[in-house]
Design an enzyme around this catalytic site. Sequence first.
Site, PDB file in Angstrom:
ATOM      1  N   HIS A  57      -4.314  -4.914   8.933  1.00 54.15           N
ATOM      2  CA  HIS A  57      -3.639  -3.629   8.752  1.00 54.15           C
ATOM      3  C   HIS A  57      -4.220  -2.638   9.756  1.00 54.15           C
ATOM      4  CE1 HIS A  57      -1.161  -1.092   6.181  1.00 54.15           C
ATOM      5  NE2 HIS A  57      -2.054  -0.150   6.352  1.00 54.15           N
TER       6      HIS A  57
ATOM      7  N   ASN B  28      -5.075   1.384   4.340  1.00 55.16           N
ATOM      8  CA  ASN B  28      -5.728   2.688   4.243  1.00 55.16           C
ATOM      9  C   ASN B  28      -5.233   3.556   3.083  1.00 55.16           C
ATOM     10  OD1 ASN B  28      -3.414   2.502   6.098  1.00 55.16           O
ATOM     11  ND2 ASN B  28      -3.602   4.724   6.207  1.00 55.16           N
ATOM     12  N   HIS B  29      -4.013   3.290   2.574  1.00 57.62           N
ATOM     13  CA  HIS B  29      -3.502   4.111   1.464  1.00 57.62           C
ATOM     14  C   HIS B  29      -3.887   3.564   0.087  1.00 57.62           C
ATOM     15  CE1 HIS B  29      -1.316   7.179   3.573  1.00 57.62           C
ATOM     16  NE2 HIS B  29      -0.763   6.273   4.355  1.00 57.62           N
TER      17      HIS B  29
ATOM     18  N   GLU C 148       0.797  -1.240   0.000  1.00 51.90           N
ATOM     19  CA  GLU C 148       0.000   0.000   0.000  1.00 51.90           C
ATOM     20  C   GLU C 148       0.825   1.284   0.000  1.00 51.90           C
ATOM     21  OE1 GLU C 148      -2.274   1.450   3.106  1.00 51.90           O
ATOM     22  OE2 GLU C 148      -0.636   1.383   4.520  1.00 51.90           O
TER      23      GLU C 148
ATOM     24  N   HIS D 137       1.062  -1.935   8.843  1.00 50.64           N
ATOM     25  CA  HIS D 137       0.682  -0.508   8.924  1.00 50.64           C
ATOM     26  C   HIS D 137       1.589   0.342   9.792  1.00 50.64           C
ATOM     27  CE1 HIS D 137      -1.704   3.178   8.900  1.00 50.64           C
ATOM     28  NE2 HIS D 137      -1.759   3.149  10.208  1.00 50.64           N
TER      29      HIS D 137
ATOM     30  N   HIS E 280       4.727  -0.051  10.532  1.00 47.97           N
ATOM     31  CA  HIS E 280       6.062   0.041   9.928  1.00 47.97           C
ATOM     32  C   HIS E 280       7.219  -0.234  10.885  1.00 47.97           C
ATOM     33  CE1 HIS E 280       4.679   2.640   6.248  1.00 47.97           C
ATOM     34  NE2 HIS E 280       3.930   1.571   6.440  1.00 47.97           N
TER      35      HIS E 280
HETATM   36 FE   FE2 Z   1      -1.309   1.812   6.316  1.00 49.02          FE
END
Ligand code: FE2
Length: 259
Positions: free
Chosen positions: A150, A67-68, A39, A175, A177
Amino acid sequence: MNILFIGDIFGKAGRKIVADHVADLARARAADLVIANCENAAAGFGVTPRLVEEFLALGIDVLTSGNHIWDRKEIIEYFPKEPRLLRPANYPGGPGRGGYVGRPRSGVEYGVLNLQGRVFMANTDCPFRTADRELETLPASCKIRFVDMHAEATSEKQAMGWYLDGRATAVVGTHTHVPTADERILPKGTAYITDVGMTGPYDSVIGVTKETILSRFLTQMPAHFDAAEGDVWLAAVLVQADPETGQALGIERIRLRGD
Ligand SMILES: [Fe+2]
């Protein structure tokens, strides 16, 4: 059966380390199935059809997101053409799907499910009830069930791990990271980790240049987020599973430094 899952591929640096190493890594770990979260692949924001095709050509079997996923407009029209690209199943609308059923090189049927958390994130449908529904639609013959959760909150990811224990082969978090060191097999046989970590530049704040993020924190003014480039790592997990039962036998964190 060995499943290699690559954590959030961030920007050009993340794409390069994947391109350089994924085939060798999959071979070295005898991976039957390779899944990656893409993403943030397009300069940190979303993914484009061209990048999806590049990832698939590298031998990645299924791509998850989060979400991206809607950041690049061209991906919206592309979704119906590529079922191996997933978006979280609990988005209340939009094109594409959150689940995929396939057969990798070894011939073992598998399902991949992509979910998104709701704590400190967009107000999507309930990921827990969506997971129930989506798992229900998988054929009974499909024992290998891999879930990318995520989400921002560690609590929500852990809760999903427990909720799906015994019903999924693995629940891995993405998500945030930042790789977490809590990989384990839950009592009913589900492999779990709170966050696989980013595949991308660690000389950064979760992938974005440090200067930009610091200025944002110090001034609270809007800033253009540029993808960082230095100290690149590939973050992944290898899940070993019994293809007869779908239960996980092992989960191992993998971190590999770029050239
Ligand atoms: Fe994300």
